[in-house]
Scaffold this active site. Structure first.
Site, short mmCIF file in Angstrom:
data_model
loop_
_atom_site.label_atom_id
_atom_site.label_comp_id
_atom_site.label_asym_id
_atom_site.label_seq_id
_atom_site.Cartn_x
_atom_site.Cartn_y
_atom_site.Cartn_z
N TYR A 1 -5.66 5.71 -8.53
CA TYR A 1 -6.83 4.92 -8.09
C TYR A 1 -8.09 5.39 -8.81
O TYR A 1 -8.93 4.58 -9.20
CB TYR A 1 -7.02 5.04 -6.57
CG TYR A 1 -6.03 4.21 -5.79
CD1 TYR A 1 -6.31 2.88 -5.49
CD2 TYR A 1 -4.82 4.73 -5.36
CE1 TYR A 1 -5.41 2.10 -4.78
CE2 TYR A 1 -3.91 3.97 -4.66
CZ TYR A 1 -4.20 2.65 -4.37
OH TYR A 1 -3.31 1.88 -3.68
N CYS B 1 0.82 -1.21 0.00
CA CYS B 1 0.00 0.00 0.00
C CYS B 1 0.86 1.27 0.00
O CYS B 1 1.73 1.44 0.85
CB CYS B 1 -0.87 -0.04 1.26
SG CYS B 1 -1.68 1.52 1.62
N1 GSH Z 1 -6.44 7.85 4.08
C1 GSH Z 1 -5.82 6.62 4.26
C2 GSH Z 1 -6.04 5.69 3.07
C3 GSH Z 1 -5.46 4.34 3.30
C4 GSH Z 1 -5.98 3.31 2.29
O1 GSH Z 1 -6.90 3.57 1.49
N2 GSH Z 1 -5.38 2.11 2.30
C5 GSH Z 1 -5.81 1.06 1.40
C6 GSH Z 1 -4.66 0.19 0.96
S1 GSH Z 1 -3.61 0.96 -0.23
C7 GSH Z 1 -6.75 0.12 2.12
O2 GSH Z 1 -6.44 -0.36 3.19
N3 GSH Z 1 -7.89 -0.15 1.49
C8 GSH Z 1 -8.87 -1.08 1.97
C9 GSH Z 1 -10.26 -0.64 1.62
O3 GSH Z 1 -10.45 0.45 1.07
O4 GSH Z 1 -11.17 -1.40 1.93
C10 GSH Z 1 -4.35 6.88 4.52
O5 GSH Z 1 -3.70 7.58 3.73
O6 GSH Z 1 -3.86 6.42 5.53
#
Ligand code: GSH
Length: 334
Positions: free
Chosen positions: A194, A63
């Site tokens: 994304y 990530c």
């Molecule tokens: N705003 C968050 C976004 C984190 C994020 O979207 N992480 C993704 C992985 S790249 C995730 O865990 N997605 C799981 C989901 O959306 O269900 C940050 O920057 O910490």
């Protein structure tokens, strides 16, 4: 992948239909702040105090948002103070897991099998997406903060008295410049890949992919003249761009159809990417196996066969040309 509703797991993909084919990122909800002495954070709310061994960072090595926090943890000398666990690269019907047979480190702190359990331990009625990174407080038994942008700022400041590390990734006099660059990079590049890749309407994809490459052109022009994004000092703005650039040719170009050009095709961005990759401590945080397996295997709406491509062959170790521009490295706090 899925989300929690009132603490109950629902296996469902992003609902782009609700937004005319757009992927809309949800804001992080857990936003408590760690400070040197537990005094208030930037929002004026009471903080939690920086202590060695009290906090644990849960990440995915795939990530880009989690990756920023791993880089700051390393460069700010926090490896001994803040433990880390990483999920398996495969994010399937149960969401992120700590299954060691699939490449997770396991979770030695809470012994959970699924990342979502950390959210329901924090709030049994949690509603929202279950994301990495998440910073866990062992003392209070809950996630303190799940927003990578916040975690970078805390890592930059809160633990300095404990580590003696005085490096400053967000110097006062550069903040306006950094904030402006971050806003552009976040919207059009970090999140732009994304928004392009998860779009489910042709016109939506086209709008975002064009905006993404326009932003890459802006960064390319800036880096033609400037060693780092905010000038002669390497700052958090560079770390935040790096984690998208390093995934670009390997994943976003193919899997997310961000294929007008490769980063390799931009002379300045590609040299800049190699300078950062070769920066002491950074390449150790990059795991291409997790990166490629995560995206190509987990997003079966985009890649139903789950075949992970072999390429591209990238040589990030070859020399860069950035020394031709004046650079001072990372600023030390006064
Ligand atoms: N705003 C968050 C976004 C984190 C994020 O979207 N992480 C993704 C992985 S790249 C995730 O865990 N997605 C799981 C989901 O959306 O269900 C940050 O920057 O910490």
């Amino acid at each position: 992948m899925g989300l929690l509703i009132e603490g109950v797991w629902h296996d469902q993909w992003y609902d782009t239909g609700k937004h005319g084919g757009e992927f809309v990122r949800e804001s992080a909800q857990l936003r408590d702040w760690i400070t040197r002495d537990g005094g208030p954070g930037p929002d004026g709310q009471p903080g939690l105090s920086a202590e060695a061994g009290r906090y644990h960072l849960y990440v995915s090595l795939a990530c880009p948002w989690a990756h920023r926090t791993l880089i700051l943890r390393r460069l700010k000398g926090l490896d001994e103070l803040i433990g880390v666990s990483h999920v398996s690269p495969l994010m399937l019907d149960q969401g992120w897991t700590y299954q060691e047979s699939e490449g997770s480190s396991g979770d030695p702190v809470n012994g959970v099998d699924y990342h979502r359990q950390l959210y329901t331990l924090t709030d049994p009625h949690y509603t929202g997406r279950v994301t990495v990174p998440a910073l866990w407080d062992k003392r209070e038994g809950r996630i303190v903060n799940n927003e990578s942008a916040d975690l970078l700022r805390m890592f930059n400041d809160a633990f300095d008295d404990l580590t003696g590390n005085r490096l400053d990734f967000y110097p006062q006099d550069l903040r306006r410049a950094i904030d402006a660059i971050n806003a552009d990079v976040y919207d059009h590049i970090n999140n732009g890949v994304y928004k392009s890749g998860f779009a489910t309407e042709q016109a939506v994809y086209e709008k975002h992919v064009v905006a993404l490459f326009e932003a890459l052109e802006r960064m390319e022009s800036r880096l033609a003249e400037s060693r780092y994004l905010a000038g002669e000092w390497l700052t958090e703005a560079d770390i935040r761009l790096f984690t998208t650039l390093i995934r670009f040719d390997a994943v976003y170009h193919g899997h997310f159809k961000c294929n007008l050009r490769r980063i390799e095709d931009y002379p300045h961005l590609s040299n800049y990417l190699r300078e950062l990759y070769q920066w002491p401590g950074i390449k150790e945080t990059v795991d291409f196996d997790h990166i490629k397996r995560h995206y190509y295997y987990s997003h079966d709406t985009i890649n139903p066969t789950r075949i992970v491509p072999r390429g591209p062959l990238l040589d990030l170790e070859r020399p860069h040309d950035r020394e031709r521009l004046p650079g001072k490295g990372i600023r030390e706090k006064g």
